[in-house]
Design a protein around this motif. Structure first.
Motif, PDB file in Angstrom:
ATOM      1  N   ARG A  11       6.911   8.729   1.114  1.00  0.00           N
ATOM      2  CA  ARG A  11       6.123   7.874   2.011  1.00  0.00           C
ATOM      3  C   ARG A  11       4.642   8.259   1.955  1.00  0.00           C
ATOM      4  NH1 ARG A  11      10.808   8.679   5.114  1.00  0.00           N
ATOM      5  NH2 ARG A  11       9.865  10.413   6.274  1.00  0.00           N
ATOM      6  N   ALA A  12       4.357   9.557   1.868  1.00  0.00           N
ATOM      7  CA  ALA A  12       2.965  10.008   1.784  1.00  0.00           C
ATOM      8  C   ALA A  12       2.319   9.545   0.479  1.00  0.00           C
ATOM      9  CB  ALA A  12       2.910  11.529   1.900  1.00  0.00           C
ATOM     10  N   GLU A  13       3.059   9.634  -0.623  1.00  0.00           N
ATOM     11  CA  GLU A  13       2.530   9.187  -1.908  1.00  0.00           C
ATOM     12  C   GLU A  13       2.279   7.679  -1.891  1.00  0.00           C
ATOM     13  OE1 GLU A  13       1.749  10.744  -4.811  1.00  0.00           O
ATOM     14  OE2 GLU A  13       2.034  12.706  -3.897  1.00  0.00           O
ATOM     15  N   ARG A  19      -4.188   3.530  -0.311  1.00  0.00           N
ATOM     16  CA  ARG A  19      -5.581   3.856   0.004  1.00  0.00           C
ATOM     17  C   ARG A  19      -6.458   3.851  -1.243  1.00  0.00           C
ATOM     18  NH1 ARG A  19      -3.243   8.503   3.229  1.00  0.00           N
ATOM     19  NH2 ARG A  19      -2.922   7.683   5.340  1.00  0.00           N
ATOM     20  N   SER A  20      -5.862   3.616  -2.397  1.00  0.00           N
ATOM     21  CA  SER A  20      -6.617   3.558  -3.652  1.00  0.00           C
ATOM     22  C   SER A  20      -6.490   2.159  -4.247  1.00  0.00           C
ATOM     23  CB  SER A  20      -6.080   4.603  -4.644  1.00  0.00           C
ATOM     24  OG  SER A  20      -6.114   5.892  -4.077  1.00  0.00           O
ATOM     25  N   SER A  76      -1.859   6.287 -14.021  1.00  0.00           N
ATOM     26  CA  SER A  76      -1.835   6.514 -12.579  1.00  0.00           C
ATOM     27  C   SER A  76      -1.079   7.789 -12.191  1.00  0.00           C
ATOM     28  CB  SER A  76      -1.207   5.302 -11.878  1.00  0.00           C
ATOM     29  OG  SER A  76      -1.132   5.520 -10.485  1.00  0.00           O
ATOM     30  N   MET A  77       0.152   7.947 -12.689  1.00  0.00           N
ATOM     31  CA  MET A  77       0.969   9.099 -12.294  1.00  0.00           C
ATOM     32  C   MET A  77       0.339  10.445 -12.671  1.00  0.00           C
ATOM     33  SD  MET A  77       3.312  11.609 -13.178  1.00  0.00           S
ATOM     34  CE  MET A  77       3.959  11.176 -14.807  1.00  0.00           C
ATOM     35  N   VAL A 110       7.896   7.240  -6.778  1.00  0.00           N
ATOM     36  CA  VAL A 110       7.012   6.130  -6.413  1.00  0.00           C
ATOM     37  C   VAL A 110       6.559   5.362  -7.653  1.00  0.00           C
ATOM     38  CG1 VAL A 110       4.764   5.529  -5.436  1.00  0.00           C
ATOM     39  CG2 VAL A 110       6.228   7.190  -4.275  1.00  0.00           C
ATOM     40  N   HIS A 111       6.137   6.089  -8.679  1.00  0.00           N
ATOM     41  CA  HIS A 111       5.633   5.426  -9.873  1.00  0.00           C
ATOM     42  C   HIS A 111       6.767   4.798 -10.689  1.00  0.00           C
ATOM     43  CE1 HIS A 111       2.063   7.896  -8.914  1.00  0.00           C
ATOM     44  NE2 HIS A 111       1.410   6.899  -9.488  1.00  0.00           N
ATOM     45  N   ALA A 112       7.956   5.384 -10.622  1.00  0.00           N
ATOM     46  CA  ALA A 112       9.102   4.776 -11.312  1.00  0.00           C
ATOM     47  C   ALA A 112       9.463   3.434 -10.687  1.00  0.00           C
ATOM     48  CB  ALA A 112      10.298   5.720 -11.272  1.00  0.00           C
ATOM     49  N   VAL A 113       9.417   3.350  -9.362  1.00  0.00           N
ATOM     50  CA  VAL A 113       9.707   2.082  -8.685  1.00  0.00           C
ATOM     51  C   VAL A 113       8.701   1.014  -9.111  1.00  0.00           C
ATOM     52  CG1 VAL A 113       9.738   0.922  -6.439  1.00  0.00           C
ATOM     53  CG2 VAL A 113      10.856   3.140  -6.706  1.00  0.00           C
ATOM     54  N   LEU A 114       7.418   1.387  -9.147  1.00  0.00           N
ATOM     55  CA  LEU A 114       6.399   0.431  -9.582  1.00  0.00           C
ATOM     56  C   LEU A 114       6.609   0.020 -11.039  1.00  0.00           C
ATOM     57  CD1 LEU A 114       3.128   1.919  -8.023  1.00  0.00           C
ATOM     58  CD2 LEU A 114       4.302  -0.176  -7.349  1.00  0.00           C
TER      59      LEU A 114
END
Length: 247
Positions: A11-13, A19-20, A76-77, A110-114
């Protein structure tokens, strides 16, 4: 690694990504904008002999999918993890019950989901614009998963061997551009000379693009493409695990 700690860090990631906006626009907005613009051009939906009977939008769907995955996984990651390391955040985690590996896992999730969601969105636009449905949907799904894992592994290598975030950003850009060329973003693979196709077939970008094209347009495909992606994944993970430093 507890499930609650991993969930909190995920959730924090996610909040950090929100925010970016510049990073999100580049990773999500540009690929979607590219495929939407093509979908709005009538001539881009007509079959072209130069593209092997595919329309422009069908020929460029695989490269645009490649763009979205590489931006998320290779650019990104690594920058996210590199920023955590350079700021000392991972080092400070050593004084808490949460291991730094949990942060790495959260960022990968997080990046895998995206990376999995973006190809689905690009493909949806192609279908809505009249593009043909994938000839091999199961192969397409498997290819997207494998491609995401492969590029996340390559991104992990970059993060492992390059400690400086600015250098890491530049290296990620170079790797992404090479993969985009291999996938046929500027010169469709169907019109590449034989030597260029043979060379790019041995890259993750070229092999993934061939798997994507086979899944979408049909054909028997080539086991070599699958083996190339698997080989790059295994090699990249081995190097990343051996080389990664938390500080």
């Amino acid at each position: 690694m507890t499930t609650s700690a991993l969930g909190a860090l995920v959730r924090a990631e996610t909040r950090q990504l929100r925010r970016s906006p510049a990073a999100l626009i580049f990773a999500i907005g540009l690929p979607l904008l590219a495929i939407i613009v093509m979908a709005l051009i009538p001539g881009a939906r007509a079959p072209r002999e130069a593209f092997g009977g595919l329309s422009v939008i069908e020929a460029f769907t695989a490269p645009i999918i490649m763009v979205s995955v590489t931006v998320i996984c290779v650019m990104s990651m690594p920058q996210t993890i590199g920023t955590h390391r350079e700021s000392g955040f991972l080092r400070r985690l050593r004084t808490t019950p949460v291991p730094p590996a949990t942060v790495l896992a959260a960022s990968l999730v997080v990046h895998a989901v995206l990376a999995l969601a973006m190809p689905c969105a690009v493909l949806a636009v192609t279908l809505l614009a009249g593009g043909r449905a994938p000839a091999h949907p199961v192969l397409l799904a498997g290819t997207i998963v494998l491609m995401s894992i492969t590029f996340l592994a390559i991104g992990a290598v970059l993060c492992a061997v390059i400690p400086n975030v600015r250098v890491l950003s530049g290296a990620g850009n170079v790797v992404a551009i090479l993969m985009w060329f291999s996938a046929g973003l500027w010169i469709p693979r169907a019109v590449m000379p034989d030597w260029a196709r043979t060379l790019t077939d041995l890259t993750p970008g070229g092999a993934s693009a061939e798997l994507l094209n086979t899944a979408m347009a049909g054909g028997q495909g080539d086991w070599l493409d699958l083996l190339v992606c698997l080989a790059w994944t295994v090699l990249a993970l081995a190097v990343a695990v051996r080389s990664f430093r938390w500080e």
